[in-house]
Motif scaffolding. Structure first.
Motif, mmCIF file in Angstrom:
data_model
loop_
_atom_site.group_PDB
_atom_site.id
_atom_site.type_symbol
_atom_site.label_atom_id
_atom_site.label_comp_id
_atom_site.label_asym_id
_atom_site.label_seq_id
_atom_site.Cartn_x
_atom_site.Cartn_y
_atom_site.Cartn_z
ATOM 1 N N UNK A 170 0.861 -1.188 0.000
ATOM 2 C CA UNK A 170 0.000 0.000 0.000
ATOM 3 C C UNK A 170 0.900 1.241 0.000
ATOM 4 N N UNK A 171 0.352 2.392 0.334
ATOM 5 C CA UNK A 171 1.154 3.617 0.351
ATOM 6 C C UNK A 171 2.234 3.586 1.428
ATOM 7 N N UNK A 172 1.890 3.037 2.612
ATOM 8 C CA UNK A 172 2.807 3.128 3.750
ATOM 9 C C UNK A 172 3.117 1.785 4.413
ATOM 10 N N UNK A 173 2.421 0.735 4.017
ATOM 11 C CA UNK A 173 2.637 -0.587 4.610
ATOM 12 C C UNK A 173 2.619 -1.648 3.516
ATOM 13 N N UNK A 174 3.021 -2.858 3.878
ATOM 14 C CA UNK A 174 2.850 -4.029 3.021
ATOM 15 C C UNK A 174 2.184 -5.105 3.872
ATOM 16 N N UNK A 175 1.464 -6.014 3.219
ATOM 17 C CA UNK A 175 0.757 -7.028 4.003
ATOM 18 C C UNK A 175 0.594 -8.315 3.206
ATOM 19 N N UNK A 207 8.330 -11.191 10.600
ATOM 20 C CA UNK A 207 9.599 -10.562 10.938
ATOM 21 C C UNK A 207 10.755 -11.138 10.147
ATOM 22 N N UNK A 208 10.741 -12.470 9.949
ATOM 23 C CA UNK A 208 11.791 -13.129 9.181
ATOM 24 C C UNK A 208 11.744 -12.732 7.711
ATOM 25 N N UNK A 209 10.540 -12.433 7.219
ATOM 26 C CA UNK A 209 10.365 -12.164 5.792
ATOM 27 C C UNK A 209 10.845 -10.778 5.380
ATOM 28 N N UNK A 210 10.877 -9.830 6.339
ATOM 29 C CA UNK A 210 11.262 -8.457 6.001
ATOM 30 C C UNK A 210 12.654 -8.431 5.371
ATOM 31 N N UNK A 211 12.747 -7.874 4.180
ATOM 32 C CA UNK A 211 14.032 -7.777 3.498
ATOM 33 C C UNK A 211 14.407 -9.004 2.693
ATOM 34 N N UNK A 212 13.611 -10.081 2.799
ATOM 35 C CA UNK A 212 13.894 -11.295 2.019
ATOM 36 C C UNK A 212 13.474 -11.067 0.569
ATOM 37 N N UNK A 213 13.726 -12.039 -0.256
ATOM 38 C CA UNK A 213 13.418 -11.932 -1.679
ATOM 39 C C UNK A 213 11.944 -11.593 -1.902
ATOM 40 N N UNK A 214 11.687 -10.494 -2.589
ATOM 41 C CA UNK A 214 10.324 -10.110 -2.903
ATOM 42 C C UNK A 214 9.579 -9.407 -1.794
ATOM 43 N N UNK A 215 10.251 -9.111 -0.675
ATOM 44 C CA UNK A 215 9.601 -8.453 0.462
ATOM 45 C C UNK A 215 10.397 -7.203 0.821
ATOM 46 N N UNK A 216 9.745 -6.065 0.828
ATOM 47 C CA UNK A 216 10.442 -4.811 1.111
ATOM 48 C C UNK A 216 10.904 -4.739 2.562
ATOM 49 N N UNK A 217 12.001 -4.029 2.772
ATOM 50 C CA UNK A 217 12.535 -3.876 4.118
ATOM 51 C C UNK A 217 12.394 -2.472 4.653
ATOM 52 N N UNK A 218 11.794 -1.565 3.856
ATOM 53 C CA UNK A 218 11.731 -0.160 4.247
ATOM 54 C C UNK A 218 10.341 0.295 4.687
ATOM 55 N N UNK A 219 9.381 -0.614 4.734
ATOM 56 C CA UNK A 219 8.044 -0.280 5.229
ATOM 57 C C UNK A 219 7.589 -1.372 6.190
ATOM 58 N N UNK A 220 6.702 -1.053 7.132
ATOM 59 C CA UNK A 220 6.208 -2.085 8.057
ATOM 60 C C UNK A 220 5.481 -3.193 7.306
ATOM 61 N N UNK A 276 -7.138 1.533 7.358
ATOM 62 C CA UNK A 276 -6.947 2.330 8.568
ATOM 63 C C UNK A 276 -5.493 2.268 9.038
ATOM 64 N N UNK A 277 -4.887 1.073 9.019
ATOM 65 C CA UNK A 277 -3.486 0.928 9.424
ATOM 66 C C UNK A 277 -2.565 1.713 8.496
ATOM 67 N N UNK A 278 -2.860 1.673 7.197
ATOM 68 C CA UNK A 278 -2.053 2.403 6.218
ATOM 69 C C UNK A 278 -2.133 3.905 6.472
ATOM 70 N N UNK A 279 -3.327 4.373 6.792
ATOM 71 C CA UNK A 279 -3.510 5.796 7.094
ATOM 72 C C UNK A 279 -2.750 6.202 8.349
ATOM 73 N N UNK A 280 -2.856 5.394 9.401
ATOM 74 C CA UNK A 280 -2.200 5.710 10.673
ATOM 75 C C UNK A 280 -0.681 5.732 10.534
ATOM 76 N N UNK A 281 -0.127 4.723 9.837
ATOM 77 C CA UNK A 281 1.328 4.692 9.630
ATOM 78 C C UNK A 281 1.770 5.915 8.823
ATOM 79 N N UNK A 282 0.975 6.273 7.814
ATOM 80 C CA UNK A 282 1.295 7.447 7.016
ATOM 81 C C UNK A 282 1.367 8.718 7.852
ATOM 82 N N UNK A 283 0.427 8.846 8.796
ATOM 83 C CA UNK A 283 0.418 10.007 9.680
ATOM 84 C C UNK A 283 1.645 10.018 10.585
#
Length: 482
Positions: A371-376, A393-406, A472-479
């Motif tokens: 999404x704009x501010x998160x991935x899920x 937690x293990x997947x963050x930064x792995x192949x095909x998973x971004x490491x710069x957004x929650x 809602x989560x995407x909006x809150x993280x963006x804020x």
């Protein structure tokens, strides 16, 4: 820290007065219901409290819960216990607990480190609430639930001896709660480490920061060292063997691969030097290379070469018990059972590792929705709801998973409910991310509830509300990050 100062002020002086008040309340009870969370921090919190209560000769019974919600608190209130000790949860559920306490259903004593829930103006906060956040100490990085429980245990001790031997379990809980960094544990945790070292149950050292120092054969030890990825070694069994073969180190003993714990200091230095040279030559950034070596903790009384000797491996073993409905096994191991309970825990650990590996492969194959501010991702029934947060937690930064957004993960909990787990990074937290607030507010917006820490949090929401929750989560993280 001298013994006299330690005994007078406890490991966390700021919490001493509140800890003593909580201990006095427990001593005044005829018996206590001990209720705790089920992760490594929760199990060690319960074990520390159980040992302290037993030594203080206070009768108690222990129960565990995945999540302390209205249903669980009502179940506690329905028992005939007048005093309930909550460890590693309770603060985030003050708004649920307080009305029961006000009605006289039970007197709560809370030893927790999570963000306290806001209370309505007409509801009085429970008196016996031991939480570092109330005293200016960060509960996400400076003191775990086990640390709060240990502080209470030190206040509970009698004239016949102290409870500093329980410091090792508190260190396991803190590391299991991801409070360790390259420089080791910090803040109030340091006082607990110091007591553990003084008591002879904890050893603090500078060593390679790779999981499996006690148990993994050397090639696997390096192959699975994914925190600092080194091309040609990480996730490359043949590459790891080739690298080790090029060093002046005996790799086998009696035909069996040696482990890191089996190496001499000179051999360890040879491996570390080789890894540093390979990392530099491969272009690994300097800040990542620095993370190869740092502070490690060993439990002195545990047998070398076992999962219990290293605090990281101990915490993983504990996670493999309660997350599969066997909190009793993890508690028994914490309390010293090295026979039946330990063997059962090892069997559960093998199953746990297999499930994590399969779950991670599924996430890497399916990828995440950004999404704009998160991935899920939504695992449905493919990943067990009790471990979906670990997999995320293990997947963050792995192949095909971004490491710069929650990352936010969903898994089916029941026909009516969905478990939600969120993981961020300390870098994002420094930019303003607070997943505890995100999970709490987004879940309540759809009729659920949640909470946790700024870097890792969770929630339960009613089935069929995923899209609204994500928005809602995407909006809150963006804020938070704007």
């Amino acid at each position: 820290m001298s013994a006299d100062t330690t005994n007078a002020e406890g490991p966390v002086p700021e919490l001493r007065e509140r800890a003593v008040a909580c201990a006095d309340r427990l001593r005044a009870a005829d018996r206590v219901l001990l209720a705790s969370h089920i992760d490594a921090d929760g199990l060690t919190s319960a074990a520390i409290a159980a040992a302290a209560l037993q030594r203080a000769e206070i009768p108690f019974e222990t129960v565990f819960a995945k999540q302390l919600d209205e249903t669980e608190v009502a179940r506690v209130a329905a028992t005939d216990y007048e005093t309930v000790l909550f460890t590693d949860f309770g603060s985030g559920q003050l708004d649920v607990i307080a009305p029961y306490a006000a009605d006289g259903a039970f007197t709560p004593v809370i030893a927790d480190h999570h963000q306290p829930a806001d209370l309505p103006a007409d509801v009085e906060e429970p008196t016996h609430h031991l939480n570092p956040l109330l005293f200016g100490i960060d509960g996400a990085s400076e003191l775990s639930g086990a640390g709060a429980s240990y502080t209470l245990a030190r206040a509970l001790e009698g004239p016949d001896g102290d409870n500093r031997d329980l410091a090792g379990l508190a260190v396991v809980g803190a590391v299991g709660d991801m409070q360790g960094t390259d420089g080791g544990l910090s803040g109030a945790n340091e006082g607990i480490v110091a007591e553990g070292v003084a008591a002879g149950v904890v050893e603090e050292a500078t060593d390679l920061l790779v999981y499996g120092r006690q148990t993994r054969p050397l090639p696997k030890f390096l192959e699975y060292a994914t925190d600092v990825r080194i091309p040609g070694i990480t996730n490359d069994e043949n590459g790891a063997i080739e690298f080790l073969s090029g060093l002046d180190v005996d790799l086998k003993d009696g035909g069996e691969w040696r482990r890191w714990v089996d190496l001499t200091m000179a051999e360890r230095q040879a491996v570390v030097s080789g890894l540093l040279r390979r990392a530099i030559a491969s272009g690994v950034p300097a800040d990542r290379i620095e993370r190869l070596v740092g502070t490690t903790y060993t439990l002195s009384d545990e047998k070398p070469g076992t999962e219990l000797r290293d605090v990281s491996e101990f915490s993983t073993l504990l996670n493999a018990t309660a997350r599969y409905e066997r909190a009793d096994v993890g508690l028994a191991v914490c309390l010293g059972d090295r026979d039946e309970a330990l063997e059962r825990a090892r069997t559960l650990l093998r199953n746990h590792r297999r499930n994590l590996s399969e779950g991670l492969e599924w996430v890497k194959t399916e990828g995440t929705t950004v999404e704009d501010n998160i991935q899920w991702f939504d695992a449905g029934t493919r990943i067990r709801e009790t471990i979906v947060g670990i997999v995320a937690g293990m997947a963050v930064g792995a192949s095909g998973v971004r490491g710069d957004v929650p990352i936010i993960a969903f898994a089916e909990k029941s026909d009516e409910d969905v478990k939600v787990s969120a993981r961020g990074s300390h870098a994002l937290v420094r930019q303003g991310l607070d997943l505890s607030a995100v999970m709490r507010e987004a879940s309540r917006a759809v009729g659920g509830d949640g909470g946790g820490h700024d870097v890792a949090a969770g929630a339960t929401i009613p089935t069929g509300n995923r899209e609204e929750f994500v928005a809602e989560a995407d909006r809150l993280v963006g804020e938070q990050l704007s």
